[in-house]
Design a protein around this motif. Sequence first.
Motif, short mmCIF file in Angstrom:
data_model
loop_
_atom_site.label_atom_id
_atom_site.label_comp_id
_atom_site.label_asym_id
_atom_site.label_seq_id
_atom_site.Cartn_x
_atom_site.Cartn_y
_atom_site.Cartn_z
N LEU A 1 -9.72 52.93 9.96
CA LEU A 1 -8.56 54.03 9.86
C LEU A 1 -7.39 52.99 9.78
O LEU A 1 -7.00 52.69 8.97
CB LEU A 1 -8.85 54.78 11.74
N ASP A 2 -6.20 53.04 10.92
CA ASP A 2 -5.23 52.39 10.61
C ASP A 2 -4.82 51.16 11.35
O ASP A 2 -3.82 50.55 11.79
CB ASP A 2 -4.11 53.26 10.89
N ARG A 3 -6.25 50.64 11.93
CA ARG A 3 -6.31 49.32 12.86
C ARG A 3 -7.04 48.33 11.97
O ARG A 3 -7.87 48.73 11.38
CB ARG A 3 -6.98 49.52 14.29
N SER A 4 -6.56 47.09 12.44
CA SER A 4 -7.28 46.01 11.85
C SER A 4 -7.30 44.84 12.45
O SER A 4 -6.71 44.66 13.39
CB SER A 4 -6.58 45.58 10.45
N VAL A 5 -8.35 43.85 12.20
CA VAL A 5 -8.41 42.43 12.65
C VAL A 5 -8.34 41.71 11.82
O VAL A 5 -9.52 41.80 10.88
CB VAL A 5 -9.72 42.43 13.84
N GLY A 6 -7.56 40.71 11.45
CA GLY A 6 -7.21 39.89 10.25
C GLY A 6 -7.23 38.54 10.45
O GLY A 6 -7.34 38.14 11.50
N LYS A 7 -7.10 37.70 9.36
CA LYS A 7 -7.30 36.41 9.16
C LYS A 7 -8.49 35.76 10.21
O LYS A 7 -8.22 34.83 10.80
CB LYS A 7 -5.72 35.93 9.69
N ILE A 8 -9.35 36.24 9.97
CA ILE A 8 -10.63 35.85 10.74
C ILE A 8 -11.36 34.70 9.80
O ILE A 8 -11.56 34.93 8.73
CB ILE A 8 -11.67 37.00 10.80
N GLY B 1 -10.05 45.37 18.91
CA GLY B 1 -8.83 45.37 18.18
C GLY B 1 -9.07 46.46 16.95
O GLY B 1 -7.76 47.14 16.92
N LEU B 2 -9.97 47.24 17.10
CA LEU B 2 -9.96 48.42 16.06
C LEU B 2 -9.87 49.43 17.02
O LEU B 2 -9.56 50.53 16.38
CB LEU B 2 -11.44 48.50 15.54
N GLY C 1 -10.79 60.87 22.60
CA GLY C 1 -9.67 61.27 21.66
C GLY C 1 -9.48 60.46 20.32
O GLY C 1 -8.82 60.82 19.63
N GLU C 2 -10.83 59.70 20.15
CA GLU C 2 -10.64 59.11 18.87
C GLU C 2 -11.67 59.60 17.82
O GLU C 2 -12.62 60.10 18.53
CB GLU C 2 -10.97 57.49 18.91
N GLU C 3 -11.41 59.29 16.82
CA GLU C 3 -12.48 59.93 15.60
C GLU C 3 -13.16 58.68 14.92
O GLU C 3 -12.43 57.68 14.67
CB GLU C 3 -11.74 60.59 14.61
#
Length: 284
Positions: free
Chosen positions: A101-108, A146-147, A171-173
């Motif tokens: 969706l609009d969340r991310s965990v990056g630079k892993i 994080g997501l 409340g999350e899809e």
Amino acid sequence: MNHVKESLQRLGKIRAYVIGLLVIMFAAGSAVTPTSVSAAVQLGTQVMPLSYGGYYVLFPGKLAPYFKSGKLMVPIRAFSSAIGADLLYDALTNSVTVSLLDRSVGKIKAGQLEAEFNGETEDSLGIAPEIKDGILFVPASPILEGLKTFRWETQFNNVNKLTLGIGARKGEEWAKPEADRALAPYPVETTAHPYPLYPCTLTQTPSGKEYKLTLGVQNTSGFVIPKGNAELELVSVDSKGNSYYQTLKGPDSLTSKAGLLSFSVSIPAEAEYVLFRSRTLRAE
């Protein structure tokens, strides 16, 4: 003269006793005890299967998760696919980003403790990702956290087997991967007991132009399973997202409480992850 001779004899006996004692102490100190050797974990051992939607999510062979410092380490590419997230690789930084969706965990990145959350905040993953057999493993909980989409908890069945239960937060899809749609809810009218078999191991080996999956399970239902009274369903998913559905009948003989079973199937392509569930059938 006799006195000197007796003294020398006593000294010789003492010397022999001391040498013998030292030999015994050395032998005892060098002996290998069961606690001094840790048994190697069998390839494909499912230390904590994921569970969501009424089935298990398993990672075969060298993709199998493991514990490190009390944290569950998962193969990032296969894990991302299994939860319906996207995975992007950045060649410049040699790192990956998991997004949903609009969340991310990056630079892993392997060996790097810090990651970037939602493109803004840097925070610790708790344990640095690492590469094993060419596969990047990461701690599962900070990725799920994080997501923001997921809730999860450690679950125990009636014989204290571990499962990581995952679901959508209130409340999350959460749009599950397409492969999940092959597993509709079990029909109540034909199902005596859902999920009697707990997955213990899952291995994968090449077999000609195909691959052979071997699933080891344990009867954790709390009752004896009659011959031919169980049904197993497997959905294997490859790296391209192709899924292969299979149904197995079993077991071939009566299965005692906590009894162990093994099933093998052939699949056309190497699996990244496998969905698994089982049930016992109502007598007709």
